[in-house]
Write a protein that holds these residues in place. Structure first.
Motif, PDB file in Angstrom:
ATOM      1  N   UNK A 304       0.835  -1.209   0.000  1.00 22.64           N
ATOM      2  CA  UNK A 304       0.000   0.000   0.000  1.00 22.64           C
ATOM      3  C   UNK A 304       0.867   1.254   0.000  1.00 22.64           C
ATOM      4  N   UNK A 305       1.914   1.255   0.835  1.00 27.85           N
ATOM      5  CA  UNK A 305       2.766   2.443   0.968  1.00 27.85           C
ATOM      6  C   UNK A 305       3.535   2.727  -0.311  1.00 27.85           C
ATOM      7  N   UNK A 306       3.892   1.683  -1.036  1.00 28.63           N
ATOM      8  CA  UNK A 306       4.718   1.876  -2.234  1.00 28.63           C
ATOM      9  C   UNK A 306       3.883   2.196  -3.466  1.00 28.63           C
ATOM     10  N   UNK A 307       2.720   1.544  -3.623  1.00 24.14           N
ATOM     11  CA  UNK A 307       1.961   1.655  -4.867  1.00 24.14           C
ATOM     12  C   UNK A 307       0.758   2.593  -4.784  1.00 24.14           C
ATOM     13  N   UNK A 308       0.294   2.933  -3.577  1.00 24.92           N
ATOM     14  CA  UNK A 308      -0.916   3.750  -3.453  1.00 24.92           C
ATOM     15  C   UNK A 308      -0.570   5.095  -2.835  1.00 24.92           C
TER      16      UNK A 308
END
Length: 379
Positions: A304-308
């Motif tokens: 979540x932190x990397x892609x969103x």
């Protein structure tokens, strides 16, 4: 004969040292995964709770998935850490461990299936999605997941006909459930069925998303109205969110699919790995039974932190808030300490209460002398 005995003793010591090293490495791995699982999934839940932009049905389903991973970090992994340190001798704890593991696994897979259906409705029916997927219905779906998971886990600890049930192998320090029929059915119901739903849903989602994306690009070419730009941003955002959730699905499949396949086969053929060399057998066993399934719970917050970008923004907001609170507390303590030092220094310079009385008396004596009274003399 003495040489043979010495060689056997030496090999035994080497094996014990290797086992001790593996135990310590596995213990370190569990502790690290426990930390990142608890911290990461707590951040996901806080982000959805704090940021109003994340309060949507899809993100509530993601929060439910994070709660299942958090529950595994707080209840499932501690059992593995304890068993890695000492033997599990209480049968009641063995029952509890198996039940907790089953609840977390079933809830995670059911949440992923619900998320895939929600994404399918969002992408294929964007105009009627909010009408059908209301807050009440999304909470009912989440409630259904958390009702189904403990019920399925409760069937796991029941002693079925023809099965030994939950037992503790004292010689090998193992706690396991000898229930071949149940786990065969459970793997079909709890893993294979949700996996089919996931694969079918995301196949339809990506086909529809690409079609919508291409149509919108053709429609907006030459148009610069505010409404068209808003629709384009909405489609791009939905497509990116679907891509992020697809990565979550892929990670889950890589981490759990080999485990479920090998776990099911082991009930029917315990020696299915005997054709491999011993080191390869151990590597497969540790990788697919201990490392990947436990690692999955810590992966989702990182994805979540990397892609969103929305989750990344919410995570940064939470971290900055925590840092500001900590800095504010330290500043308050420093100011409080400075004020205390200031008043203490003034009291020291002015002297004690007795000094104030003595100064008062000397002042009166000087006043009397100036008025011509010389009867009072101080030495």
């Amino acid at each position: 004969m003495n040489n043979t005995t010495n060689n056997e003793t030496g090999l035994g010591n080497i094996n014990r040292q290797e086992d001790e090293l593996k135990r310590k490495l596995l213990l370190s791995f569990y502790v690290i995964v426990l930390f990142f699982t608890v911290v990461g999934n707590t951040l996901v839940c806080l982000a959805i709770y704090i940021d109003q932009r994340l309060r949507s049905p899809t993100n509530w389903f993601i929060a439910s998935l994070a709660v299942s991973d958090l529950f595994y970090g707080l209840a499932g992994l501690p059992f593995r850490i304890v068993v890695n340190v000492t033997a599990l001798t209480y049968l009641s704890l063995c029952y509890l461990w198996i039940w907790v593991d089953m609840v977390c696994a079933a809830a995670s897979m059911a949440n992923l299936a619900v998320i895939s259906v929600d994404r399918y409705l969002k992408i294929t029916k964007p105009f009627s999605y909010h009408k059908h997927m209301t807050k009440k219905r999304s909470f009912l779906a989440i409630g259904g997941v958390w009702l189904y998971a403990p019920i399925l886990a409760s069937f796991a600890i029941i002693k079925w006909p023809g099965a030994h049930g939950v037992i503790i192998d004292v010689s090998h320090d193992l706690c396991f459930n000898d229930n071949k029929v149940f786990y065969t059915v459970a793997n079909i119901v709890a893993f294979l069925s949700p996996l089919i739903v996931l694969i079918v849903s995301y196949s339809l989602i990506f086909r529809t998303a690409l079609s919508h994306f291409n149509k919108m690009k053709d429609m907006i070419v030459g148009s610069s109205s505010k409404e068209d730009r808003r629709k384009q941003r909405s489609i791009v955002r939905d497509f990116k969110a679907t891509k992020t959730l697809a990565i979550v699905l892929g990670t889950f499949t890589v981490c759990w699919l080999p485990f479920f396949i090998m776990f099911t086969i082991s009930y029917y053929n315990p020696n299915y790995l005997r054709h491999f060399p011993l080191k390869v057998q151990r590597a497969i066993y540790y990788l697919f039974f201990f490392i990947l399934p436990n690692l999955n719970s810590a992966c989702n917050p990182v994805i979540y932190a990397y892609f969103n970008i929305e989750y990344r923004r919410a995570f940064k907001k939470i971290m900055w808030s925590l840092c500001e609170d900590s800095s504010r507390d330290q500043t308050f303590r420093r100011r409080k300490s400075s004020l205390t030092s200031f008043f203490q220094a003034n009291l020291v310079r002015r002297g004690s209460p007795q000094d104030y009385i003595a100064d008062d008396k000397n002042h009166n004596d000087r006043k009397s002398f100036l008025n011509g009274n010389t009867e009072t003399t101080h030495v």
